[in-house]
Design a protein around this motif. Structure first.
Motif, PDB file in Angstrom:
ATOM      1  N   ASP A  91      23.853 -17.817 -39.610  1.00 40.36           N
ATOM      2  CA  ASP A  91      24.000 -16.505 -38.966  1.00 40.36           C
ATOM      3  C   ASP A  91      25.298 -16.437 -38.166  1.00 40.36           C
ATOM      4  O   ASP A  91      26.016 -15.438 -38.200  1.00 40.36           O
ATOM      5  CB  ASP A  91      22.820 -16.210 -38.029  1.00 40.36           C
ATOM      6  CG  ASP A  91      21.547 -15.858 -38.775  1.00 40.36           C
ATOM      7  OD1 ASP A  91      21.623 -15.530 -39.983  1.00 40.36           O
ATOM      8  OD2 ASP A  91      20.476 -15.914 -38.152  1.00 40.36           O
ATOM      9  N   ALA A  92      25.593 -17.514 -37.448  1.00 42.89           N
ATOM     10  CA  ALA A  92      26.817 -17.547 -36.646  1.00 42.89           C
ATOM     11  C   ALA A  92      28.054 -17.493 -37.543  1.00 42.89           C
ATOM     12  O   ALA A  92      29.028 -16.807 -37.221  1.00 42.89           O
ATOM     13  CB  ALA A  92      26.834 -18.798 -35.776  1.00 42.89           C
ATOM     14  N   ILE A  93      28.026 -18.178 -38.675  1.00 43.22           N
ATOM     15  CA  ILE A  93      29.165 -18.161 -39.604  1.00 43.22           C
ATOM     16  C   ILE A  93      29.334 -16.774 -40.207  1.00 43.22           C
ATOM     17  O   ILE A  93      30.465 -16.297 -40.372  1.00 43.22           O
ATOM     18  CB  ILE A  93      29.005 -19.247 -40.689  1.00 43.22           C
ATOM     19  CG1 ILE A  93      29.078 -20.645 -40.070  1.00 43.22           C
ATOM     20  CG2 ILE A  93      30.044 -19.081 -41.804  1.00 43.22           C
ATOM     21  CD1 ILE A  93      30.395 -20.988 -39.398  1.00 43.22           C
ATOM     22  N   ARG A  94      28.245 -16.091 -40.492  1.00 43.99           N
ATOM     23  CA  ARG A  94      28.348 -14.697 -40.967  1.00 43.99           C
ATOM     24  C   ARG A  94      29.009 -13.820 -39.898  1.00 43.99           C
ATOM     25  O   ARG A  94      29.828 -12.960 -40.202  1.00 43.99           O
ATOM     26  CB  ARG A  94      26.979 -14.143 -41.353  1.00 43.99           C
ATOM     27  CG  ARG A  94      26.527 -14.579 -42.735  1.00 43.99           C
ATOM     28  CD  ARG A  94      25.316 -13.806 -43.214  1.00 43.99           C
ATOM     29  NE  ARG A  94      24.097 -14.135 -42.483  1.00 43.99           N
ATOM     30  CZ  ARG A  94      23.332 -15.177 -42.738  1.00 43.99           C
ATOM     31  NH1 ARG A  94      23.645 -16.012 -43.707  1.00 43.99           N
ATOM     32  NH2 ARG A  94      22.242 -15.407 -42.043  1.00 43.99           N
ATOM     33  N   GLY A  95      28.665 -14.048 -38.651  1.00 44.64           N
ATOM     34  CA  GLY A  95      29.297 -13.318 -37.552  1.00 44.64           C
ATOM     35  C   GLY A  95      30.784 -13.617 -37.458  1.00 44.64           C
ATOM     36  O   GLY A  95      31.593 -12.709 -37.254  1.00 44.64           O
ATOM     37  N   LYS A 104      37.126 -10.589 -40.522  1.00 42.87           N
ATOM     38  CA  LYS A 104      37.440  -9.500 -41.463  1.00 42.87           C
ATOM     39  C   LYS A 104      37.952  -8.287 -40.691  1.00 42.87           C
ATOM     40  O   LYS A 104      38.912  -7.645 -41.109  1.00 42.87           O
ATOM     41  CB  LYS A 104      36.210  -9.114 -42.289  1.00 42.87           C
ATOM     42  CG  LYS A 104      35.899 -10.068 -43.398  1.00 42.87           C
ATOM     43  CD  LYS A 104      34.648  -9.595 -44.133  1.00 42.87           C
ATOM     44  CE  LYS A 104      34.219 -10.567 -45.192  1.00 42.87           C
ATOM     45  NZ  LYS A 104      32.982 -10.125 -45.877  1.00 42.87           N
ATOM     46  N   ASN A 105      37.309  -7.974 -39.587  1.00 41.52           N
ATOM     47  CA  ASN A 105      37.740  -6.836 -38.765  1.00 41.52           C
ATOM     48  C   ASN A 105      39.100  -7.110 -38.127  1.00 41.52           C
ATOM     49  O   ASN A 105      39.973  -6.246 -38.110  1.00 41.52           O
ATOM     50  CB  ASN A 105      36.713  -6.531 -37.677  1.00 41.52           C
ATOM     51  CG  ASN A 105      35.449  -5.926 -38.237  1.00 41.52           C
ATOM     52  OD1 ASN A 105      35.465  -5.264 -39.264  1.00 41.52           O
ATOM     53  ND2 ASN A 105      34.346  -6.159 -37.559  1.00 41.52           N
ATOM     54  N   VAL A 127      39.769 -13.748 -46.220  1.00 44.54           N
ATOM     55  CA  VAL A 127      39.092 -14.171 -44.987  1.00 44.54           C
ATOM     56  C   VAL A 127      37.890 -15.046 -45.338  1.00 44.54           C
ATOM     57  O   VAL A 127      37.688 -16.109 -44.748  1.00 44.54           O
ATOM     58  CB  VAL A 127      38.660 -12.949 -44.151  1.00 44.54           C
ATOM     59  CG1 VAL A 127      37.818 -13.384 -42.959  1.00 44.54           C
ATOM     60  CG2 VAL A 127      39.876 -12.156 -43.696  1.00 44.54           C
ATOM     61  N   GLU A 128      37.107 -14.613 -46.317  1.00 47.12           N
ATOM     62  CA  GLU A 128      35.944 -15.395 -46.739  1.00 47.12           C
ATOM     63  C   GLU A 128      36.355 -16.781 -47.207  1.00 47.12           C
ATOM     64  O   GLU A 128      35.694 -17.773 -46.892  1.00 47.12           O
ATOM     65  CB  GLU A 128      35.182 -14.656 -47.837  1.00 47.12           C
ATOM     66  CG  GLU A 128      34.462 -13.430 -47.332  1.00 47.12           C
ATOM     67  CD  GLU A 128      33.844 -12.595 -48.447  1.00 47.12           C
ATOM     68  OE1 GLU A 128      33.794 -13.057 -49.611  1.00 47.12           O
ATOM     69  OE2 GLU A 128      33.407 -11.468 -48.146  1.00 47.12           O
TER      70      GLU A 128
END
Length: 71
Positions: free
Chosen positions: A9-13, A19-20, A31-32
């Motif tokens: 979850d933290a890595i998705r954040g 990305k932003n 970025v990914e």
């Protein structure tokens, strides 16, 4: 198992924040890739608590120091 889910979850954040932050200079795929490559470099580390923060710092550095076509 909960720790792994928390880290994911933290890595998705991290990925969304970067990305932003880099939308003008780097596409989402770049970025990914930077986040995935950086996260993979911590695979064998036994202490996982700070991995998301370290991934964000290292990926941000990679993206800051490489033009869009090199990231």
């Amino acid at each position: 198992m909960a720790d792994k889910a928390r880290e994911e979850d933290a890595i998705r954040g991290v990925m969304e924040r970067l990305k932003n932050a880099f939308s003008a200079a780097h596409g989402p795929a770049e970025v990914e890739a930077a986040v995935a490559k950086t996260h993979a470099s911590f695979t064998d580390r036994p202490v996982r608590e700070f991995v998301p923060m370290l991934v964000e710092r290292k990926a941000r550095s990679i993206l800051n120091n490489h033009p869009a076509d090199e990231a």
